[in-house]
Design a protein around this motif. Structure first.
Motif, PDB file in Angstrom:
ATOM      1  N   ILE A   1     -32.506  -4.965 -47.164  1.00 32.34           N
ATOM      2  CA  ILE A   1     -31.168  -4.550 -47.647  1.00 32.34           C
ATOM      3  C   ILE A   1     -31.369  -3.414 -48.698  1.00 32.34           C
ATOM      4  N   MET A   2     -30.168  -2.628 -49.126  1.00 32.40           N
ATOM      5  CA  MET A   2     -30.431  -1.463 -49.873  1.00 32.40           C
ATOM      6  C   MET A   2     -30.121  -2.195 -51.382  1.00 32.40           C
ATOM      7  N   GLY A   3     -30.868  -1.912 -52.379  1.00 29.16           N
ATOM      8  CA  GLY A   3     -30.339  -2.184 -53.536  1.00 29.16           C
ATOM      9  C   GLY A   3     -31.152  -1.136 -54.921  1.00 29.16           C
ATOM     10  N   GLN A   4     -30.602  -1.392 -55.831  1.00 31.38           N
ATOM     11  CA  GLN A   4     -30.848  -0.412 -57.060  1.00 31.38           C
ATOM     12  C   GLN A   4     -32.471  -0.500 -57.512  1.00 31.38           C
ATOM     13  N   PHE A   5     -33.162   0.518 -57.674  1.00 32.78           N
ATOM     14  CA  PHE A   5     -34.487   0.349 -58.240  1.00 32.78           C
ATOM     15  C   PHE A   5     -34.394   0.154 -59.865  1.00 32.78           C
ATOM     16  N   GLY A   6     -34.535  -0.964 -60.281  1.00 37.24           N
ATOM     17  CA  GLY A   6     -34.266  -1.164 -61.624  1.00 37.24           C
ATOM     18  C   GLY A   6     -33.233  -2.598 -61.703  1.00 37.24           C
ATOM     19  N   LEU A   7     -33.814  -3.527 -61.899  1.00 37.94           N
ATOM     20  CA  LEU A   7     -33.297  -5.012 -61.760  1.00 37.94           C
ATOM     21  C   LEU A   7     -32.040  -5.127 -63.015  1.00 37.94           C
ATOM     22  N   LEU A   8     -31.052  -5.579 -62.399  1.00 42.90           N
ATOM     23  CA  LEU A   8     -29.623  -5.810 -63.076  1.00 42.90           C
ATOM     24  C   LEU A   8     -29.517  -7.293 -63.403  1.00 42.90           C
TER      25      LEU A   8
ATOM     26  N   LYS B   1     -24.419  -4.637 -69.014  1.00 39.69           N
ATOM     27  CA  LYS B   1     -23.182  -4.252 -69.101  1.00 39.69           C
ATOM     28  C   LYS B   1     -22.920  -3.179 -68.000  1.00 39.69           C
ATOM     29  N   ASP B   2     -23.952  -2.210 -67.493  1.00 35.92           N
ATOM     30  CA  ASP B   2     -23.795  -1.191 -66.780  1.00 35.92           C
ATOM     31  C   ASP B   2     -25.017  -1.044 -65.708  1.00 35.92           C
ATOM     32  N   ARG B   3     -24.820  -0.430 -64.817  1.00 37.48           N
ATOM     33  CA  ARG B   3     -26.138   0.010 -63.921  1.00 37.48           C
ATOM     34  C   ARG B   3     -27.269   0.812 -64.538  1.00 37.48           C
ATOM     35  N   LYS B   4     -26.827   1.583 -65.819  1.00 37.66           N
ATOM     36  CA  LYS B   4     -27.768   2.282 -66.385  1.00 37.66           C
ATOM     37  C   LYS B   4     -28.959   1.382 -66.959  1.00 37.66           C
ATOM     38  N   PHE B   5     -28.666   0.055 -67.162  1.00 35.04           N
ATOM     39  CA  PHE B   5     -29.701  -0.874 -67.589  1.00 35.04           C
ATOM     40  C   PHE B   5     -31.024  -0.540 -66.655  1.00 35.04           C
ATOM     41  N   GLY B   6     -30.928  -0.313 -65.700  1.00 37.81           N
ATOM     42  CA  GLY B   6     -31.980  -0.256 -64.878  1.00 37.81           C
ATOM     43  C   GLY B   6     -33.014   0.528 -65.008  1.00 37.81           C
ATOM     44  N   ARG B   7     -32.712   1.562 -65.914  1.00 41.60           N
ATOM     45  CA  ARG B   7     -33.850   2.567 -66.137  1.00 41.60           C
ATOM     46  C   ARG B   7     -34.608   1.962 -66.996  1.00 41.60           C
ATOM     47  N   HIS B   8     -34.729   0.773 -67.275  1.00 44.47           N
ATOM     48  CA  HIS B   8     -35.728  -0.011 -68.290  1.00 44.47           C
ATOM     49  C   HIS B   8     -36.288  -1.154 -67.438  1.00 44.47           C
ATOM     50  N   SER B   9     -35.817  -1.494 -66.438  1.00 46.73           N
ATOM     51  CA  SER B   9     -35.989  -2.884 -65.821  1.00 46.73           C
ATOM     52  C   SER B   9     -36.683  -2.340 -64.249  1.00 46.73           C
ATOM     53  N   TYR B  10     -37.152  -1.434 -64.029  1.00 41.01           N
ATOM     54  CA  TYR B  10     -37.822  -1.016 -62.797  1.00 41.01           C
ATOM     55  C   TYR B  10     -39.468  -1.862 -62.558  1.00 41.01           C
ATOM     56  N   ASN B  11     -39.836  -2.164 -63.683  1.00 40.28           N
ATOM     57  CA  ASN B  11     -41.197  -2.774 -63.553  1.00 40.28           C
ATOM     58  C   ASN B  11     -41.058  -4.025 -64.345  1.00 40.28           C
TER      59      ASN B  11
ATOM     60  N   PRO C   1     -35.946 -12.052 -71.212  1.00 40.81           N
ATOM     61  CA  PRO C   1     -34.478 -12.278 -70.640  1.00 40.81           C
ATOM     62  C   PRO C   1     -33.946 -11.554 -69.252  1.00 40.81           C
ATOM     63  N   THR C   2     -34.562 -10.264 -69.250  1.00 38.21           N
ATOM     64  CA  THR C   2     -34.230  -9.530 -68.068  1.00 38.21           C
ATOM     65  C   THR C   2     -34.583 -10.093 -66.952  1.00 38.21           C
ATOM     66  N   PHE C   3     -35.767 -10.698 -66.899  1.00 35.60           N
ATOM     67  CA  PHE C   3     -36.273 -11.199 -65.561  1.00 35.60           C
ATOM     68  C   PHE C   3     -36.304 -12.603 -65.273  1.00 35.60           C
ATOM     69  N   LYS C   4     -36.137 -13.550 -66.316  1.00 37.09           N
ATOM     70  CA  LYS C   4     -36.433 -14.931 -66.047  1.00 37.09           C
ATOM     71  C   LYS C   4     -35.490 -15.670 -65.217  1.00 37.09           C
ATOM     72  N   SER C   5     -34.298 -15.242 -65.132  1.00 36.67           N
ATOM     73  CA  SER C   5     -33.179 -15.730 -64.150  1.00 36.67           C
ATOM     74  C   SER C   5     -33.933 -15.630 -62.601  1.00 36.67           C
ATOM     75  N   ALA C   6     -34.132 -14.321 -62.381  1.00 33.58           N
ATOM     76  CA  ALA C   6     -34.670 -14.053 -60.855  1.00 33.58           C
ATOM     77  C   ALA C   6     -35.994 -14.727 -60.732  1.00 33.58           C
ATOM     78  N   TRP C   7     -36.741 -14.634 -61.729  1.00 34.62           N
ATOM     79  CA  TRP C   7     -38.210 -15.505 -61.578  1.00 34.62           C
ATOM     80  C   TRP C   7     -37.989 -17.020 -61.406  1.00 34.62           C
ATOM     81  N   LYS C   8     -37.004 -17.666 -62.216  1.00 32.19           N
ATOM     82  CA  LYS C   8     -36.660 -18.879 -62.213  1.00 32.19           C
ATOM     83  C   LYS C   8     -35.859 -19.370 -60.715  1.00 32.19           C
TER      84      LYS C   8
END
Length: 214
Positions: free
Chosen positions: A56-63, A68-78, A88-95
């Motif tokens: 599937i297609m998705g944004q490079f930069g996890l939300l 608050k908006d998609r621009k958050f992904g500028r800081h969460s691509y790795n 906090p950014t990643f722990k939900s997807a991780w768990k």
């Protein structure tokens, strides 16, 4: 850390993974761009005619859900694998064990050995598609639209014979986690507790600097 990479064409995705997204967007990708990622279908979605994997297609930069908006992904691509389960950014997807594969034809890193940054294109030695370990998430736009997003997992590369050549001399060396082809489904099937066992360096002799660097 990887902020710029090339996705493979649809025919290469089909050849390597047996699946491809319905749409193909630009292959040259940066944070906030839309790119393909591959995940395991739920058991309810699988039958004899449906492949286990889906692209599937998705944004490079996890939300994360609270972004608050998609621009958050500028800081969460790795995502640093050492802290992915607590940040906090990643722990939900991780768990929630929302693992994915990001198919990569080539990625770019800055080579500072000349004293200035030179963007360097890196590929597999055999020219194959790299399967990068990642996490995915779903996020709801204020309009109600569901947006998928993903991040690449990284590990320390200070002693990696190939990857230690990149980034500033004073910076920690990092590398995306490239999985051997034989471990792709093992990674997607693995439990949360098994996640860190896959965070291993890729053999240096299987990576090469491509002369088409940008």
């Amino acid at each position: 850390m990887c902020s710029h990479y090339e996705a493979p064409e649809s025919d290469r995705l089909l050849a390597g993974f047996g699946v491809t997204p319905e749409t193909q967007l630009p292959l040259d990708l940066w944070p906030l761009y839309q790119g393909p990622f591959i995940r395991m279908r739920s058991e309810a979605q699988c039958d004899d005619q449906t492949p286990r994997l889906e692209a599937i297609m998705g944004q490079f930069g996890l939300l994360p859900f609270w972004a608050k908006d998609r621009k958050f992904g500028r800081h969460s691509y790795n995502c640093r694998s050492e802290t992915g389960n607590t940040k906090p950014t990643f722990k939900s997807a991780w768990k929630k064990n929302q693992k994915c594969i990001i198919p990569v034809a080539a990625f770019f890193e800055p080579d500072w050995r000349s004293g200035k940054s030179i963007s360097t294109r890196i590929t597999r030695t055999d020219g194959g598609v790299m399967a990068v370990a990642g996490l995915w998430e779903r996020w709801k736009e204020p309009t109600g639209e569901i947006i998928h997003s993903y991040t690449m997992l990284t590990i320390n590369a200070d002693s990696h014979p190939f990857m230690k050549a990149f980034h500033k001399p004073s910076d920690e060396k990092r590398s995306i986690v490239i999985l051997p082809n034989g471990l792709i489904e093992d990674w997607l099937d693995s439990t949360v507790e098994q996640t860190m066992s896959f965070m291993q360096p890729y053999p240096p002799d299987r990576l090469v600097v491509d002369n088409r660097s940008k």
